[in-house]
Write a protein that holds these residues in place. Structure first.
Motif, short mmCIF file in Angstrom:
data_model
loop_
_atom_site.label_atom_id
_atom_site.label_comp_id
_atom_site.label_asym_id
_atom_site.label_seq_id
_atom_site.Cartn_x
_atom_site.Cartn_y
_atom_site.Cartn_z
N LYS A 94 0.82 -1.21 0.00
CA LYS A 94 0.00 0.00 0.00
C LYS A 94 0.86 1.26 0.00
O LYS A 94 0.54 2.24 -0.66
CB LYS A 94 -0.96 -0.02 1.18
CG LYS A 94 -1.99 -1.14 1.09
CD LYS A 94 -2.87 -1.23 2.32
CE LYS A 94 -3.77 -0.03 2.47
NZ LYS A 94 -4.71 -0.18 3.59
N ALA A 98 0.75 3.94 -3.06
CA ALA A 98 0.38 5.33 -2.80
C ALA A 98 1.45 6.29 -3.31
O ALA A 98 1.14 7.30 -3.97
CB ALA A 98 0.16 5.54 -1.30
N THR A 140 -3.77 9.26 3.97
CA THR A 140 -3.21 9.40 2.62
C THR A 140 -3.25 8.08 1.87
O THR A 140 -3.62 8.01 0.70
CB THR A 140 -1.76 9.91 2.69
OG1 THR A 140 -1.73 11.16 3.37
CG2 THR A 140 -1.18 10.08 1.29
N ILE A 141 -2.85 7.00 2.56
CA ILE A 141 -2.83 5.69 1.91
C ILE A 141 -4.23 5.25 1.52
O ILE A 141 -4.46 4.73 0.43
CB ILE A 141 -2.14 4.65 2.81
CG1 ILE A 141 -0.63 4.92 2.84
CG2 ILE A 141 -2.40 3.24 2.31
CD1 ILE A 141 0.16 3.96 3.69
N TYR A 144 -5.35 7.09 -1.64
CA TYR A 144 -4.71 6.72 -2.90
C TYR A 144 -4.69 5.21 -3.17
O TYR A 144 -4.36 4.79 -4.27
CB TYR A 144 -3.30 7.30 -2.98
CG TYR A 144 -3.33 8.79 -3.26
CD1 TYR A 144 -3.49 9.26 -4.55
CD2 TYR A 144 -3.27 9.70 -2.22
CE1 TYR A 144 -3.56 10.62 -4.82
CE2 TYR A 144 -3.34 11.07 -2.47
CZ TYR A 144 -3.48 11.53 -3.77
OH TYR A 144 -3.57 12.86 -4.01
N VAL A 145 -5.01 4.43 -2.16
CA VAL A 145 -5.12 2.97 -2.36
C VAL A 145 -6.42 2.50 -1.72
O VAL A 145 -6.43 1.66 -0.81
CB VAL A 145 -3.92 2.23 -1.73
CG1 VAL A 145 -3.82 0.81 -2.29
CG2 VAL A 145 -2.62 2.96 -1.99
#
Length: 301
Positions: A94, A98, A140-141, A144-145
């Motif tokens: 991950k 990201a 954030t992860i 974006y994932v």
């Protein structure tokens, strides 16, 4: 100019890096001694196989499938790709995904996590691997994932403990299969791919402004008019394989192919076709000339 104080280093990754590099020295010393004393073991072949497994994990696993969704596959093969990618020891799935999706979204700008201060030293040796840059935070992860937000297996093996468990398991398996020779070849293979994917791809193929107008420009070329700094170089193919056409990849990021011209030879292209023929993967993205899939396109699907 690179300023160390500007960045926060990740203690876990620093420790892994130190142990990894010490292991490389020990592995080279062991194989050198073994060779000098004479051995029937095909060391070069074992080393080559390890390098190809590492490359497969990075190129097909981390990169084409998990980051860009260049094809579809079953859950069992997805798990196989996860373990193969972790074989290369380049952060958890991950975190890697990201970073790379952000890299494509903001390529070669200050928002690009691989850009840093834009110095060759940062791009070639620090980006992605030893810095704590805030991209590892859960918010954030998950942004974006999102596809693995609630996946317990991927969440665990994206954690430091999961990566460490996988690493220990790989070392035990390799030692059981071939003793110190297999283990040493694995470690040297990791070292080679680690620096090829870091130093060469992140560095040399993102240096258009550095090479322009110099004697080195003859070794690089561009097929498309993109806004980033990316370059192709057939001279790099023996070292980084299909990633030598990194500029093409930034023009068609979701494509499973990196070569766009007849003379741009690829290693992984026939592997993809073979996997498709046996029904292991399907819906391969060929990257049509009139369509460029972006990070935002991937996140919408």
């Amino acid at each position: 100019m690179f300023i160390f104080s500007k960045y926060k280093f990740d203690p876990f990754l620093i420790c892994l890096s130190i142990v990894g590099h010490l292991s490389v020295i020990a592995s080279i010393a062991y194989l050198s001694d073994l060779t000098s004393r004479g051995t029937d073991e095909p060391i070069l072949l074992i080393l080559l196989v390890n390098i190809l497994i590492h490359s497969f994990g990075v190129t097909v696993g981390y990169h084409r499938y998990f980051t860009h969704r260049s094809f579809k596959t079953s859950r069992p093969f997805e798990i196989f790709l996860m373990f193969t990618a972790l074989f290369a020891q380049q952060r958890g799935i991950k975190s890697w995904v990201a970073r790379h999706r952000l890299h494509h979204k903001y390529s070669d700008t200050e928002k690009d996590p691989q850009f840093g201060d834009g110095s060759p030293f940062y791009l070639m040796f620090l980006s992605n691997y030893v810095l704590k840059d805030g991209i590892d935070d859960k918010e954030t992860i998950d942004k974006y994932v999102p596809e693995y937000k609630d996946d317990a297996l991927f969440n665990f093996f994206s954690s430091n403990w999961g990566q460490l468990l996988h690493l220990i398991g790989v070392y035990i398996l390799l030692y059981a299969l071939g003793g110190w020779t297999y283990l040493a070849c694995h470690i040297i293979g990791w070292f080679y791919v680690f620096y090829m994917t870091t130093a060469v791809i992140n560095g040399l193929t993102h240096f258009k402004s550095y090479f322009q107008g110099t004697v080195f420009s003859r070794f690089f070329y561009r097929n498309y008019n993109t806004k980033d700094e990316t370059l192709n170089s057939m001279y790099l193919f023996p070292f980084i394989l299909d990633d030598a056409y990194h500029h093409n990849h930034h023009r068609f990021p979701a494509s499973f192919r990196m070569g766009r011209k007849k003379y741009e030879v690829e290693l992984w292209y026939p592997i993809f076709i073979l996997l498709e023929k046996f029904g292991i993967i399907w819906d391969l993205n060929h990257g049509e000339a009139d369509k460029t899939a972006t990070t935002d396109d991937i996140l919408k699907n």
